[in-house]
Design a protein around this motif. Structure first.
Motif, PDB file in Angstrom:
ATOM      1  N   TYR A 143      -4.956   0.198   0.334  1.00  0.00           N
ATOM      2  CA  TYR A 143      -5.192  -1.242   0.555  1.00  0.00           C
ATOM      3  C   TYR A 143      -5.978  -1.817  -0.616  1.00  0.00           C
ATOM      4  N   TRP A 144      -7.009  -1.084  -1.017  1.00  0.00           N
ATOM      5  CA  TRP A 144      -7.783  -1.532  -2.172  1.00  0.00           C
ATOM      6  C   TRP A 144      -6.899  -1.561  -3.419  1.00  0.00           C
ATOM      7  N   PHE A 145      -6.187  -0.462  -3.648  1.00  0.00           N
ATOM      8  CA  PHE A 145      -5.402  -0.332  -4.880  1.00  0.00           C
ATOM      9  C   PHE A 145      -4.393  -1.480  -5.031  1.00  0.00           C
ATOM     10  N   GLY A 161      -4.494  -4.316  -3.813  1.00  0.00           N
ATOM     11  CA  GLY A 161      -5.121  -5.631  -3.870  1.00  0.00           C
ATOM     12  C   GLY A 161      -5.703  -5.934  -5.240  1.00  0.00           C
ATOM     13  N   THR A 162      -5.762  -4.925  -6.106  1.00  0.00           N
ATOM     14  CA  THR A 162      -6.313  -5.152  -7.440  1.00  0.00           C
ATOM     15  C   THR A 162      -5.264  -5.802  -8.343  1.00  0.00           C
ATOM     16  N   LYS A 163      -5.721  -6.229  -9.519  1.00  0.00           N
ATOM     17  CA  LYS A 163      -4.787  -6.829 -10.482  1.00  0.00           C
ATOM     18  C   LYS A 163      -3.703  -5.828 -10.848  1.00  0.00           C
ATOM     19  N   SER A 202      -1.356  -5.403  -7.841  1.00  0.00           N
ATOM     20  CA  SER A 202      -0.509  -6.591  -7.664  1.00  0.00           C
ATOM     21  C   SER A 202       0.637  -6.569  -8.663  1.00  0.00           C
TER      22      SER A 202
END
Lengths: 306, 264
Positions: A154-156, A158-160, A163
């Motif tokens: 989820y974190w990964f 959501g990062t630039k 994305s």
């Protein structure tokens, strides 16, 4: 044997089935990354799952602690994905064929890793993390793994960086126009995916107490089945990324519970792979058939009403 | 600003389908030029834009932006200098991603994409402000999937995205062609505003001769892979569709071969 006894016996198989389902759920998360996010069908997984099993089993048999053994197994899986990624992006081989080639390479590599067709990893002699001998303990540990994996991904995504990877899978032309190196992101995605798959392999080897060269056969189909079941399960829920990933894991559990039930009811296990494949084929066909037949029917209906 | 030196692009060379799409094309754009590009079907307009953007390598020639030779630079690296809008409204945005996610992808064009969270609260505010000017009510729908929007809405968002960070070059490839006349007019007026505001050096392909005449400070006409007409300044202001068609006939020796251009 009366009905009640049978029911109890069936009930006893469920925790084990759920634990195995969680392992397949982790594996399916790897498939989700390539199949759903990158829009690539990656057949490497049949091989990289066994690579994860083999590396973990051999290292532990050589006296390694379970954690570094699992870490190296994951890295080995990532290397498998990287090979497919290089075949696909650098050499222009269609993704599906690139995966098949790597899968075949891995057949030999896995045999060489183990030096034979299988390696035992009995829980009584090794300090494994999970084992089918302690099903409830395994369930808890695996659930924790799943939660950690979902949170990290989820974190990964959501990062630039993440994305950009999602954009690559969604619309390649647009991604490049926005300055995204799509080849690079595909390569990283394949690497990441096969790392997750190999991790599930490492867990599977510990749980089942062995690594076998044949264990990965059809893994991609089981992964796809879990992804598809997961999608069906969350169709009524709000679709954020955590829900989607959790759906995939639950899909893995449901798949394996159904599998266990069918086995329990006495179905010829030789037929199981065929049935899995047919179920996946039907579900993959649904969106196409819907588009092709049901939209027309709907239009006709509307026409009749008018 | 942009300098094209003797660009040649041949598709399917040495086959029966060989097509010289660009034939020794040279073109220099000055800072702030707004150039409209017209020409018949297969004249090489889109090939010209794609060659500049790096969709495919050119066979001969040089492409220079601000004294930097970008001829060998891959497409995604050129994106740092270039904002693009395509003819198909589906092409410019990622359908499965939200409006704000799409916009943040554009905001980071040409910047390293690390592991910081993609969208900050300050970005969201900026996106809202940009969307507000479109007057399409999109500012309240930041977390709507772009795939649910109409073609005109998607094209408007793509325009915003392409103009972010004021790129050195703004490439518009018939970006109003797939829209109904009313939406096309709206998208065109947004285009004019953005070009004006960011002082964008622009190449805009259009099939509509009147649009080509009404917009920009310079007009080029292409035929068979060559630029056959290059009109700017006062001379361009005096142009009419009739004089353009006449000029085309004189320079190419044939009638203008585009049904769409005549009808619209």
């Amino acid at each position: 044997m009366n009905f009640l006894e049978m029911l109890m016996q069936y009930g006893n198989t469920l925790p084990g089935a759920a634990a195995q389902g969680l392992i397949w759920g982790i594996m399916a998360i790897g498939v989700y990354i390539t199949f759903k996010i990158l829009d690539l069908a990656d057949l490497t997984v049949d091989g990289s799952m066994v690579t994860g099993m083999a590396v973990c089993a051999m290292l532990m048999a050589a006296g390694w602690n379970v954690w570094p053994a699992m870490g190296i197994a994951t890295l080995a899986g990532m290397a498998c994905g990287l090979i497919t990624g290089l075949f696909h992006t650098l050499m222009g081989i269609p993704a599906i064929l690139a995966g098949i080639l790597t899968q075949l390479i891995l057949w030999s590599v896995n045999l060489k890793i183990m030096g034979k067709a299988n390696q035992a990893l009995p829980a009584r002699s090794f300090k494994v993390l999970i084992s089918q001998l302690e099903k409830y303990h395994a369930l808890v540990v695996l659930a924790l793994f799943c939660i950690a994996l979902v949170v990290v991904l989820y974190w990964f995504f959501g990062t630039k960086f993440g994305s950009a990877m999602r954009a690559t899978g969604c619309n390649e032309k647009m991604a490049r126009a926005q300055g995204i190196n799509t080849d690079f992101h595909k390569m990283i995605g394949l690497t990441l995916s096969n790392g997750v798959v190999a991790l599930s392999g490492a867990l599977m080897a510990q749980y089942s107490g062995k690594a076998d060269i044949n264990d990965g056969r059809g893994a991609i189909v089981i992964g796809l089945a879990a992804v598809i079941i997961g999608e069906a399960l969350i169709s009524k829920l709000p679709k954020n990324f955590i829900v989607r990933l959790s759906g995939v894991i639950v899909g893995g559990i449901v798949y394996y519970l159904v599998y266990q039930t069918v086995v329990f009811l006495g179905l010829d296990t030789d037929l199981l792979k065929m049935l899995s494949a047919l179920v996946v084929a039907v579900f993959l066909a649904v969106p196409y058939l819907k588009k092709r037949y049901f939209t027309k029917a709907k239009r006709k209906e509307e026409g009749n009403h008018a | 600003m942009l300098e094209l030196k003797n660009i040649t692009k041949i598709f399917n060379p040495d086959t029966i389908n060989e097509k010289v799409a660009l034939n020794d094309v040279s073109l220099t754009l000055n800072d702030g030029d707004f150039v409209t590009v017209i020409g018949g079907n297969g004249a090489g307009k889109s090939t010209l834009l794609n060659a500049i953007a790096g969709t495919y390598p050119v066979d001969e020639g040089q492409i220079i932006i601000d004294d930097q030779d970008i001829t060998r630079l891959p497409e995604h690296k050129r994106a740092k200098f270039i904002g693009r809008v395509f003819q198909d409204p589906m092409t410019g945005t990622a359908a499965d991603m939200w409006i704000e996610e799409n916009m943040s992808l554009a905001l980071n064009r040409g910047k390293p994409r690390g592991f910081s969270w993609a969208i900050q609260e300050s970005d969201r505010k900026a996106f809202k402000k940009m969307l507000m000017r479109l007057d399409l009510g999109l500012e309240e729908r930041l977390s709507t999937k772009v795939g649910l929007l109409s073609g005109g809405q998607r094209q408007a968002i793509t325009l915003l995205m392409a103009s972010m960070n004021s790129p050195k070059l703004f490439l518009l490839d018939e970006h109003t062609a797939a829209l109904d006349p009313k939406t096309a007019a709206k998208v065109l007026s947004i285009t004019r505003e953005l070009v004006e505001e960011h002082q964008l050096t622009t190449l805009m392909i259009t099939h509509n001769m009147q649009d080509a005449i009404d917009n920009g400070n310079r007009l080029i006409m292409m035929n068979a892979g060559k630029i056959i007409l290059d009109i700017s300044g006062e001379e361009k202001k005096k142009l009419t569709v009739e004089t353009l068609l006449q000029a085309f006939k004189e320079t190419s020796g044939a009638a203008f071969a585009s049904d769409r251009a005549l009808l619209s």
